[in-house]
Design a protein around this motif. Structure first.
Motif, PDB file in Angstrom:
ATOM      1  N   TYR A 639      45.596  35.830  49.483  1.00 48.74           N
ATOM      2  CA  TYR A 639      44.790  35.178  49.005  1.00 48.74           C
ATOM      3  C   TYR A 639      46.457  34.199  48.371  1.00 48.74           C
ATOM      4  CZ  TYR A 639      43.982  33.911  43.439  1.00 48.74           C
ATOM      5  OH  TYR A 639      43.525  33.731  42.532  1.00 48.74           O
ATOM      6  N   ASP A 640      47.691  34.370  48.779  1.00 41.21           N
ATOM      7  CA  ASP A 640      48.577  33.080  48.894  1.00 41.21           C
ATOM      8  C   ASP A 640      48.241  32.208  49.675  1.00 41.21           C
ATOM      9  OD1 ASP A 640      49.669  34.165  46.633  1.00 41.21           O
ATOM     10  OD2 ASP A 640      51.098  35.499  47.752  1.00 41.21           O
ATOM     11  N   GLY A 641      47.859  32.280  50.624  1.00 38.67           N
ATOM     12  CA  GLY A 641      47.462  31.270  51.792  1.00 38.67           C
ATOM     13  C   GLY A 641      46.031  30.820  51.822  1.00 38.67           C
ATOM     14  N   GLY A 642      45.702  31.177  50.301  1.00 36.39           N
ATOM     15  CA  GLY A 642      44.119  30.111  50.025  1.00 36.39           C
ATOM     16  C   GLY A 642      43.135  30.648  50.480  1.00 36.39           C
ATOM     17  N   GLU A 643      43.347  32.079  51.749  1.00 32.04           N
ATOM     18  CA  GLU A 643      41.915  32.845  51.644  1.00 32.04           C
ATOM     19  C   GLU A 643      41.287  33.134  51.108  1.00 32.04           C
ATOM     20  OE1 GLU A 643      42.489  32.702  56.822  1.00 32.04           O
ATOM     21  OE2 GLU A 643      44.747  33.052  55.595  1.00 32.04           O
ATOM     22  N   THR A 678      36.460  36.137  43.496  1.00 32.31           N
ATOM     23  CA  THR A 678      35.525  35.482  44.234  1.00 32.31           C
ATOM     24  C   THR A 678      35.425  34.278  43.247  1.00 32.31           C
ATOM     25  OG1 THR A 678      34.514  37.390  44.101  1.00 32.31           O
ATOM     26  CG2 THR A 678      33.310  35.620  43.254  1.00 32.31           C
ATOM     27  N   ASN A 679      36.044  34.051  41.746  1.00 34.00           N
ATOM     28  CA  ASN A 679      36.284  32.960  40.685  1.00 34.00           C
ATOM     29  C   ASN A 679      36.979  31.922  41.812  1.00 34.00           C
ATOM     30  OD1 ASN A 679      34.892  34.618  39.355  1.00 34.00           O
ATOM     31  ND2 ASN A 679      36.698  34.750  37.647  1.00 34.00           N
ATOM     32  N   ALA A 680      37.985  32.028  42.608  1.00 33.89           N
ATOM     33  CA  ALA A 680      38.360  30.938  42.857  1.00 33.89           C
ATOM     34  C   ALA A 680      38.244  30.831  44.474  1.00 33.89           C
ATOM     35  CB  ALA A 680      40.102  31.476  43.560  1.00 33.89           C
TER      36      ALA A 680
END
Length: 840
Positions: A639-643, A678-680
């Protein structure tokens, strides 16, 4: 023989002190002509390093190869030692302080780097000593530190030059010192000078006898008597100079010097004699040079310029040999004048009268700086040349009038030329004027036939233009129909063919109108390409959502892609999106259909979980808990890496483990994190799509602003805006739009150059009108009109047509014409109109 006839006695002591290993080293070698003494202090952070030994070996070896007392030689010894330490294979970089003494048994020189020291005693007194290359020594030199405090100062070992230095290694090299009998050379390391001050050393060597070893023992006894708590490695070496070498050839060398002086005196006498002879020869050459110059002047008076030129060349050669710059410049000016006169005479004889006139004018100008030689001759030939040129100017004017078909005026000019040639006895000019008159009379008979042929050709051109115009109108109608039916590609083809037809008949306005339609068709086609790219992004997002286990979200993305494909009329791709989820994963498609058709009853069954928990062993519960924690950690990292979809999978694995363990609170936390992922991801996809649309809209805006700037005549601003649009299209990978915008840039740049060219033609026409050269004005205006027509500048096309008519009327009437006022055309160099669609 130097070593045999001198007495140098060397002794040294070197001990480890309170250290486990002695890193000091001393070595020396005494050859027949030179001797070398070297002391080194290793600077290491670990025992067992042999940097001092390696340094001394390198110096001794280099000394053996090239023994010398020169500064360059001693510097090379130190550089060799520095390279040896840098290239040595060791656990850490080797470093050392060093002092090198080289003597020829009569004089000495030393070099040093670091803080090993040298002292030279003469008759029991200190006569010379070295300086440390450290920060402490700099403080002493600046009077910021007392000399007696240096041995205990914190920065005494902070060296700015030492062996093992990778860059900026600059050792100190002393000047030569003459040695005398009973001198004592002392070399020592910091183990000595940190514990024995200068006064104590001076006391020891002031009382030294003939035995160097006893002096060393006295120094060591004094060192030991201090009983230092920490005693560094210490080394002390002394060289007792009991007898220096005396050269037996001194008197012989003095005798040789006297003989050399006598020889030098004789050479000076010979030089003086040679100089006298040279001066005498120069005087004779100067007399000959003046004689040649007088002869040159006589030939000029006789108008024999070829002979005068020969005499000037001889005088110039003598001036060069005499190196008389002033006289050489005067003779060069005369030679250039004679060359100009000879050249002008040749051009006049060849009938090149205008070239001859320019040559005579150049000769007249050069005569001002060449004694005014031949001035009368030049002026006489200038007058003759002027008459010849006037005859041919009249003939040339007649030729121009004849070329413009004004045969009556041409006849008058030829008659004037013939009369003038007869008056000045110019036979060739009279003959040429008569021949031109005969051509005029022949041209009058041919004019009627030419007019008839021109009328027939004009009728054929008009018919061809009408046919091309009709064909272009049909193609434009086809393109308009295709645009109404949404076939932008077909419309572009039709418009392109229509533009070609209009270009063939030079209909600039019509071609510009079609060009605008063609640009609109290309824009619609590129907008469809951009929307298709957006649909492809939604398709890719759906595939990623399905891979991450979220078929519901995948179906939403497929539905968005389906809508865009349907809007673009791509029915096959729209049908593919409608069934894509079922084709990729039938079970997921069935689950999505059931979820959309029934209420959500996915509540947690806590009781069932409790029963499962009771069936788990302690080891299984611990393993599930470890798995859940690991999944949560990986999910946080993703999540922190944008995946976000990868993180969502890890959170779902953790949720399943917590459900099996019956940890409802943690299950709720995992559900929240899954929702956040999901929202991100949705926001990321929507942002990409939104950014794509915004950038495409920005590129279109730049392109439209460029079109507006072009229409307003702001060419530089138009090109700048087109470049910005092209950059965005390139980043969006819309290569057709990139090509279209680049074509606009090329057309604008070409149009700017063509406009400048047309303005120049218009200005040439105005100048020709002012000079009465009406046919030249018509030709220039026609060229300008053709370019303005190509650029679609109808206002300027009409303006040029008006000027052509004015010039034609003036030509027929034989009276001066006047071009339109500056406000009516491009007399100021700037087009009044602006290019329309032909450049956009």
């Amino acid at each position: 023989m130097r070593k045999l006839n001198s007495e140098f006695h060397t002794a040294f002591i070197s001990e480890a002190g309170s250290e486990l290993k002695n890193n000091d080293y001393f070595g020396f070698v005494e050859l027949d002509r030179f001797a070398c003494y070297v002391i080194a202090d290793g600077i290491e952070d670990f025992p067992g390093a042999e940097s001092a030994k390696l340094a001394i070996q390198s110096v001794i070896l280099k000394f053996h190869e090239h023994p010398s007392m020169k500064k360059s030689a001693i510097r090379s010894y130190l550089y060799a030692a520095n390279q040896a330490l840098l290239q040595a294979h060791s656990k850490s970089r080797l470093k050392a302080s060093i002092t090198v003494v080289v003597t020829d048994y009569a004089k000495m020189r030393y070099g040093s780097a670091g803080n090993t020291r040298l002292r030279l005693y003469r008759e029991g007194m200190l006569w010379q000593q070295s300086s440390d290359m450290s920060l402490s020594q700099d403080l002493v030199a600046a009077d910021r530190l007392a000399q007696d405090l240096l041995a205990r100062h914190d920065e005494r070992n902070n060296l700015y030059s030492y062996l093992g230095q990778p860059r900026e290694f600059r050792p100190f090299i002393s000047k030569k010192f003459k040695l005398t009998d009973t001198d004592i050379i002392v070399l020592y390391t910091r183990g000595i000078w940190e514990n024995l001050d200068s006064g104590e050393l001076d006391d020891i060597f002031s009382e030294a006898q003939d035995d160097p070893q006893k002096t060393l023992d006295d120094a060591e006894d004094m060192l030991m008597s201090k009983q230092p708590r920490e005693l560094e490695n210490y080394t002390l070496a002394v060289v007792f100079v009991d007898k220096v070498f005396t050269d037996p050839n001194h008197r012989r060398r003095v005798k040789r010097w006297i003989i050399t002086g006598v020889v030098v005196f004789l050479v000076l006498v010979i030089i003086i004699l040679v100089v006298w002879l040279v001066m005498r020869s120069r005087a004779h050459k100067r007399e000959d040079m003046n004689a040649y110059l007088e002869s040159m002047s006589a030939y000029v008076k006789d108008q024999n310029f070829t002979k005068a030129q020969s005499e000037a060349e001889k005088a110039g050669e003598l001036a060069r040999k005499l190196r008389d710059k002033e006289k050489k410049a005067d003779i060069d000016a005369c030679q250039k004048l004679l060359d100009s006169i000879i050249n002008a005479d040749g051009l006049l004889a060849e009938g090149k009268y205008e070239d001859a006139q320019q040559a005579y004018l150049a000769a007249l100008d050069r005569a001002r700086s060449a004694r005014q030689m031949g001035k009368e001759y030049i002026e006489k030939n200038l007058a003759q040349t002027k008459d010849y040129i006037e005859v041919y100017d009249l003939i040339s004017d007649g030729d121009l009038l004849s070329d413009r078909e004004n045969y009556q005026a041409a006849e008058q000019k030829y008659k004037e030329a013939k009369k003038l040639a007869a008056d000045i006895y110019f036979t060739q000019g009279r003959k040429d004027a008569s021949e031109s008159l005969d051509k005029v009379y022949q041209a009058l008979s041919d004019q009627a036939d030419a007019d008839k042929e021109a009328q027939q050709e004009a009728q054929e051109q008009a018919q061809k233009k009408a046919e091309a115009s009709t064909s272009a109108a049909e193609l434009i109608a086809q393109g308009d129909k295709a645009m109404q039916e949404g076939d932008a590609e077909g419309a572009a083809v039709a418009y392109t063919m229509a533009k070609q037809k209009l270009d063939e008949i030079e209909d600039g306005a019509g071609a510009a109108n079609v060009d605008q339609k063609l640009n609109l068709a290309n824009k619609q086609g590129q907008e469809s390409e951009m929307l298709q790219d957006v649909a492809d992004k939604y398709t890719k997002a759906g595939e990623q959502a399905l891979a991450s286990g979220d078929p519901q979200k995948a179906q939403e993305y497929y539905n968005k892609a389906k809508g865009i494909y349907a809007e673009l009329g791509m029915e096959q791709m729209a049908g593919l999106m409608e069934n894509k989820l079922e084709m990729d994963d039938p079970e997921a498609a069935q689950a999505v259909a059931e979820a959309n058709g029934t209420a959500n009853t996915s509540g947690k069954t806590t009781a069932g979980n409790v029963g499962g928990i009771n069936r788990l062993t302690i080891g299984e519960r611990q393993e599930l808990l470890r798995t859940a924690k690991s999944a949560v950690k990986k999910g946080d990292e993703a999540y922190d890496g944008g995946e976000y979809m990868k993180a969502r999978r890890y959170y779902r694995d953790a949720r399943d483990c917590y459900e099996e363990l019956g940890m409802d609170k943690l299950v709720d936390q995992m559900e929240d994190r899954i929702s956040d992922c999901t929202n991100a991801y949705d926001q990321e996809v929507e942002t990409d799509v939104s950014d794509l649309k915004e950038r495409y809209a920005q590129a279109q805006q730049y392109e439209d602003q460029g079109d507006a700037a072009l229409y307003a005549g702001e060419y530089d601003r138009a090109i700048s805006l087109y470049y910005q649009a092209r950059t965005i299209y390139s980043e969006l990978e819309l290569y057709q739009r990139v090509s279209d915008v680049q074509a606009k840039i090329d057309r604008v740049q070409q149009g700017m150059a063509q406009a400048d060219k047309a303005n120049a033609y218009a200005a040439d026409g105005d100048n020709a009108m002012a000079d009465g050269q009406y046919q030249d004005a018509i030709d220039a205006y026609r060229k300008a009109r053709a370019i303005y027509m190509e650029l679609g500048q109808q206002t300027l096309v009409s303006n040029m047509q008006e000027r052509i008519e004015t010039a034609r009327k003036a030509l027929e009437a034989g009276s001066p014409g006047k071009p339109p006022a500056s406000g009516d055309g491009p007399d100021d160099g700037t087009p009044e109109g602006t290019p329309d669609g032909s450049l956009s």
